[in-house]
Design an enzyme around this catalytic site. Structure first.
Site, PDB file in Angstrom:
ATOM      1  N   ASP A 264       0.878  -1.163   0.000  1.00 13.35           N
ATOM      2  CA  ASP A 264       0.000   0.000   0.000  1.00 13.35           C
ATOM      3  C   ASP A 264       0.927   1.228   0.000  1.00 13.35           C
ATOM      4  OD1 ASP A 264      -2.299   1.603   0.291  1.00 13.35           O
ATOM      5  OD2 ASP A 264      -2.082   1.588   2.468  1.00 13.35           O
TER       6      ASP A 264
ATOM      7  N   ASP B  13      -0.095   5.079   1.244  1.00 12.71           N
ATOM      8  CA  ASP B  13      -0.298   5.961   2.401  1.00 12.71           C
ATOM      9  C   ASP B  13      -0.335   5.153   3.689  1.00 12.71           C
ATOM     10  OD1 ASP B  13      -1.156   8.866   1.302  1.00 12.71           O
ATOM     11  OD2 ASP B  13      -1.890   7.302  -0.046  1.00 12.71           O
TER      12      ASP B  13
ATOM     13  N   ASP C 127      -1.716  -1.001   5.752  1.00 17.29           N
ATOM     14  CA  ASP C 127      -1.977  -0.452   7.080  1.00 17.29           C
ATOM     15  C   ASP C 127      -3.441  -0.219   7.396  1.00 17.29           C
ATOM     16  OD1 ASP C 127      -2.149   1.851   5.232  1.00 17.29           O
ATOM     17  OD2 ASP C 127      -2.341   3.006   7.076  1.00 17.29           O
TER      18      ASP C 127
END
Length: 268
Positions: free
Chosen positions: A26, A28, A198
């Site tokens: 991922d 961000d 996250d």
């Protein structure tokens, strides 16, 4: 979930480095820190260098909620695969869902922009999905509740993907991150993959439960399907360094960078 930097976690990561493995991330909150303004989310210099080095050794993919063009602006050109809009944009061979997703997003954006008047809430139209940010709202709980209530009234009903101070609205039936990862594994001819994310939308990958996947969540989260976790985004550089070292020990050298780059450039 087990801590990645315990003995068992490090051994598991080293074992994946021995195989033909895709390393996927991922963006961000994983490669770049979470910031108030998404346009300011850039990788630290060390992170940028580490992932560039990794991409010279093995196929690397970014699978993000961001638009694909945004990823291309932020990430090193050495990365082979950039999949945007939560797995919808940039899939091998394209996606028949793109046209309908664009129509739906424009309609949703028009409706929400007239109804969401809360200060600090920003609607980001990423062409194939919407991100409604409320990090700057003075009352975040109320802003989130308002956004969810309005999203529930939209037609066609979007798939709602919650993030850190953001509500993502995705076209119903669109492929998710888990589907995207499996597609990229197939195209890159990798039998295994390491995936790090996250947020809740990364659970679409974590829940695949494939033995060929080593999954890592940034931040320990009760109920997550991820196998391992790291404490915070600050630890991503150590993960990248371990991957690079493991690949180098295994004698992994990219001999087909040009051919893979050609495949990636052919994505839509």
């Amino acid at each position: 979930m087990k801590y990645l930097f315990d003995k068992d976690g490090i051994q598991a990561l080293e074992a994946f480095c021995m195989a033909k493995t895709l390393f996927a991330f991922d963006y961000d909150g994983t490669l770049a820190p979470i910031v108030d303004d998404p346009t300011d989310a850039i990788m630290r210099r060390k992170t940028y260098g580490e992932i560039t080095q990794l991409a010279l050794l093995t196929p690397v993919a970014l699978i993000s909620g961001r638009a694909r063009d945004d990823l291309a602006r932020l990430a090193p050109k050495e990365i082979d695969f950039m999949i945007g809009n939560h797995g919808l944009e940039g899939l091998p061979g394209g996606s028949p869902s793109l046209e309908q997703a664009e129509i739906s997003c424009n309609r949703w954006s028009e409706i929400l922009s007239k109804q969401i008047l809360t200060k600090g809430v920003v609607i980001e139209n990423k062409r194939y999905s919407l991100a409604v940010h409320y990090r700057m709202a003075s009352d975040k709980r109320k802003a989130r509740s308002t956004i969810l209530d309005l999203a529930a009234s939209l037609s066609p009903a979007p798939r709602i993907v919650l993030g850190k101070c953001v509500v993502n609205l995705v076209s119903p039936g669109a492929p998710h991150k888990g589907v995207a990862l499996l597609e990229v594994m197939l195209r890159s001819e990798c039998r295994s993959a390491v995936y790090i994310g996250d947020d809740d939308n990364d659970e679409d990958v974590f829940r695949l439960g494939e033995e060929s996947l080593l999954t890592i969540r940034v931040g320990k989260e009760e109920g997550s399907a991820s196998l391992y976790y790291i404490n915070s985004q600050d630890e991503i550089d150590r993960v990248l360094s371990l991957c690079t070292t493991g690949l180098q020990k295994a004698g992994k050298v990219r001999r087909d960078i040009k051919s893979l780059r050609g495949i990636a450039d052919g994505f839509v």
